[in-house]
Design an enzyme around this catalytic site. Structure first.
Site, PDB file in Angstrom:
ATOM      1  CE  LYS A 177      -6.348  -9.087  -2.047  1.00  0.00           C
ATOM      2  NZ  LYS A 177      -6.852  -8.607  -0.753  1.00  0.00           N
ATOM      3  CE  LYS A 201      -4.410  -1.821   1.132  1.00  0.00           C
ATOM      4  NZ  LYS A 201      -5.687  -1.791   1.814  1.00  0.00           N
ATOM      5  CE  LYS A 218     -13.166  -4.293  -0.210  1.00  0.00           C
ATOM      6  NZ  LYS A 218     -12.192  -3.697   0.718  1.00  0.00           N
TER       7      LYS A 218
HETATM    8  P1  ATP Z   1      -8.522  -3.571  -0.895  1.00  0.00           P
HETATM    9  O1  ATP Z   1      -8.277  -3.925  -2.326  1.00  0.00           O
HETATM   10  O2  ATP Z   1      -9.426  -2.373  -0.689  1.00  0.00           O
HETATM   11  O3  ATP Z   1      -7.308  -3.553  -0.031  1.00  0.00           O
HETATM   12  P2  ATP Z   1      -9.601  -6.215  -0.482  1.00  0.00           P
HETATM   13  O4  ATP Z   1     -10.363  -6.527  -1.720  1.00  0.00           O
HETATM   14  O5  ATP Z   1      -8.336  -6.926  -0.246  1.00  0.00           O
HETATM   15  O6  ATP Z   1      -9.437  -4.672  -0.320  1.00  0.00           O
HETATM   16  P3  ATP Z   1     -10.498  -6.303   2.264  1.00  0.00           P
HETATM   17  O7  ATP Z   1     -11.521  -5.374   2.796  1.00  0.00           O
HETATM   18  O8  ATP Z   1      -9.097  -5.998   2.576  1.00  0.00           O
HETATM   19  O9  ATP Z   1     -10.620  -6.474   0.694  1.00  0.00           O
HETATM   20  O10 ATP Z   1     -10.842  -7.782   2.690  1.00  0.00           O
HETATM   21  C1  ATP Z   1     -12.060  -8.240   3.189  1.00  0.00           C
HETATM   22  C2  ATP Z   1     -12.056  -9.735   3.313  1.00  0.00           C
HETATM   23  O11 ATP Z   1     -12.098 -10.322   2.010  1.00  0.00           O
HETATM   24  C3  ATP Z   1     -10.807 -10.321   3.988  1.00  0.00           C
HETATM   25  O12 ATP Z   1     -11.185 -11.429   4.766  1.00  0.00           O
HETATM   26  C4  ATP Z   1      -9.969 -10.761   2.848  1.00  0.00           C
HETATM   27  O13 ATP Z   1      -9.077 -11.779   3.206  1.00  0.00           O
HETATM   28  C5  ATP Z   1     -11.030 -11.251   1.874  1.00  0.00           C
HETATM   29  N1  ATP Z   1     -10.572 -11.183   0.500  1.00  0.00           N
HETATM   30  C6  ATP Z   1     -10.279 -10.062  -0.185  1.00  0.00           C
HETATM   31  N2  ATP Z   1      -9.899 -10.356  -1.442  1.00  0.00           N
HETATM   32  C7  ATP Z   1      -9.963 -11.702  -1.549  1.00  0.00           C
HETATM   33  C8  ATP Z   1      -9.706 -12.623  -2.600  1.00  0.00           C
HETATM   34  N3  ATP Z   1      -9.309 -12.210  -3.776  1.00  0.00           N
HETATM   35  N4  ATP Z   1      -9.864 -13.936  -2.357  1.00  0.00           N
HETATM   36  C9  ATP Z   1     -10.280 -14.393  -1.151  1.00  0.00           C
HETATM   37  N5  ATP Z   1     -10.552 -13.574  -0.116  1.00  0.00           N
HETATM   38  C10 ATP Z   1     -10.401 -12.245  -0.295  1.00  0.00           C
END
Ligand code: ATP
Ligand code: LTN
Length: 329
Positions: A196, A114, A199
């Site tokens: 990964k 980040k 979002k």
């Molecule tokens: P950002 O991109 O805003 O950092 P993010 O998509 O990683 O966000 P978070 O809010 O950080 O989402 O994560 C929320 C939950 O979703 C956490 O438990 C995280 O492990 C899970 N998660 C996020 N992306 C994935 C993915 N691609 N596969 C499986 N689990 C996920």
């Protein structure tokens, strides 16, 4: 309920949620809420570690809540609340900061990622993110933390901090454990299966959002990166793209990976990708309809948050009071 294990998880209201968030997190909560005492929050305090537009953050917070509910998270079975409504999070975070070393925060992978992505705003909150997450978890005497595999390091540090505090004083915090999915603990980007699905990623075609309409979902899956041979088998090392699609199909179709593989024996990639897209779109349609209905009922959503905040604060303040006593406040 007395004697049941405690479970805690959260999602940040940053951007629209993806099917990765659904498969890695929210979908499991729906099953877990029947067997555990669950606390699920919307981590808006974590969200502001990256600059947000206030009106959008407020709207998205309600949208995430409505999505939890639309997916089947039930406020009668678990405590659903907004992190900023419970001041104990910030208070415990401050105390835990004094049990956390700058060096270990600088080494966290998410902080490094980040910082690179937001080089103009490497604020203290971004670095402190894991300590706030430790406070979230430890406040509730949590046994289990269901998250995607990307959160492993954060749960580890929460355990370290808990043990450090317990050793310095006397047992105060339950030392939590992470709980991962067997399939779908990490859903990858459709355009770049080495990454990964996120979002807040750069390529909107690589991520499928919970709000995407049927045509968009199918278009994204049709374009998904696979490979040059034509075998539909699960082998994440050798075939990351195909394996990712099989994981998604399995999670959305409620089938094992073996059954998913069997469905496509002898079939081509075109047909396979379309079927995965359809499975996802079919599942999303009713969720989206319910999501929309709930979003229009602001009084109901506010009521859920109000009740949730009261319940969460009661539990959190018990732990905070113990901590304050032990440290001499
Ligand atoms: P950002 O991109 O805003 O950092 P993010 O998509 O990683 O966000 P978070 O809010 O950080 O989402 O994560 C929320 C939950 O979703 C956490 O438990 C995280 O492990 C899970 N998660 C996020 N992306 C994935 C993915 N691609 N596969 C499986 N689990 C996920
Ligand atoms: N950092 C988490 C969101 C989160 C969380 C938590 C998850 C904030 N606090 C406590 C589990 C437990 C993420 O998924 N990015």
């Amino acid at each position: 309920m007395e004697g049941r294990k405690i479970l805690y998880s959260a999602v940040q209201p940053t951007n629209n949620l993806t099917i990765g968030n659904y498969v890695g997190a929210i979908k499991n909560w729906v099953n877990l809420q029947n067997d555990y005492d669950c606390y699920f929050s919307i981590a808006n305090m974590h969200a502001i570690t990256v600059r947000q537009v206030p009106a959008e953050l407020r709207q998205r917070t309600l949208s995430v809540l409505a999505l939890y509910l639309a997916c089947g998270v039930d406020p009668e079975k678990c405590v659903l609340y907004l992190q900023s409504h419970v001041s104990a999070h910030a208070e415990l975070c401050w105390v835990l900061n004094t049990f956390t070393y700058v060096g270990e925060m600088e080494r966290m992978t998410q902080f490094k990622d980040k910082s690179a992505r937001h080089a103009e705003n490497i604020n203290m909150g971004l670095m402190d993110y894991p300590v706030l997450m430790a406070a979230d978890i430890l406040l509730f005497q949590t046994d289990l933390v269901p998250v995607g595999i990307d959160q492993r390091q954060h749960v580890e540090i929460a355990r370290d901090i808990a043990q450090r505090f317990n050793n310095a004083y006397s047992p105060t915090f339950k030392v939590p454990e992470a709980l991962y999915n067997k399939v779908g603990a990490k859903i990858n980007d459709l355009a770049d299966p080495a990454k990964k699905m996120s979002k807040s990623g750069e390529n909107p075609n690589g991520a499928v959002f919970m709000s995407d309409d049927r045509d968009t979902v199918i278009r994204k899956f049709k374009r998904a990166v696979t490979d040059s041979d034509a075998e539909i088998i699960y082998d994440p090392e050798r075939k990351p793209g195909v394996s990712n699609l099989l994981s998604i199909y399995s999670a959305f179709g409620g089938k094992s990976i073996e059954a998913a593989q069997a469905d496509f024996a002898g079939k081509g990639y075109g047909e396979f990708k379309l079927a995965v897209g359809e499975a996802v779109a079919d599942k999303l349609a009713p969720v989206q309809a319910e999501w929309k209905r709930l979003l229009a009922d602001k009084a109901y959503l506010d009521g859920v948050l109000k009740a949730g905040a009261e319940n969460a604060a009661r539990a959190a303040n018990r732990t905070l009071a113990k901590v304050y006593k032990k440290i001499g406040f």
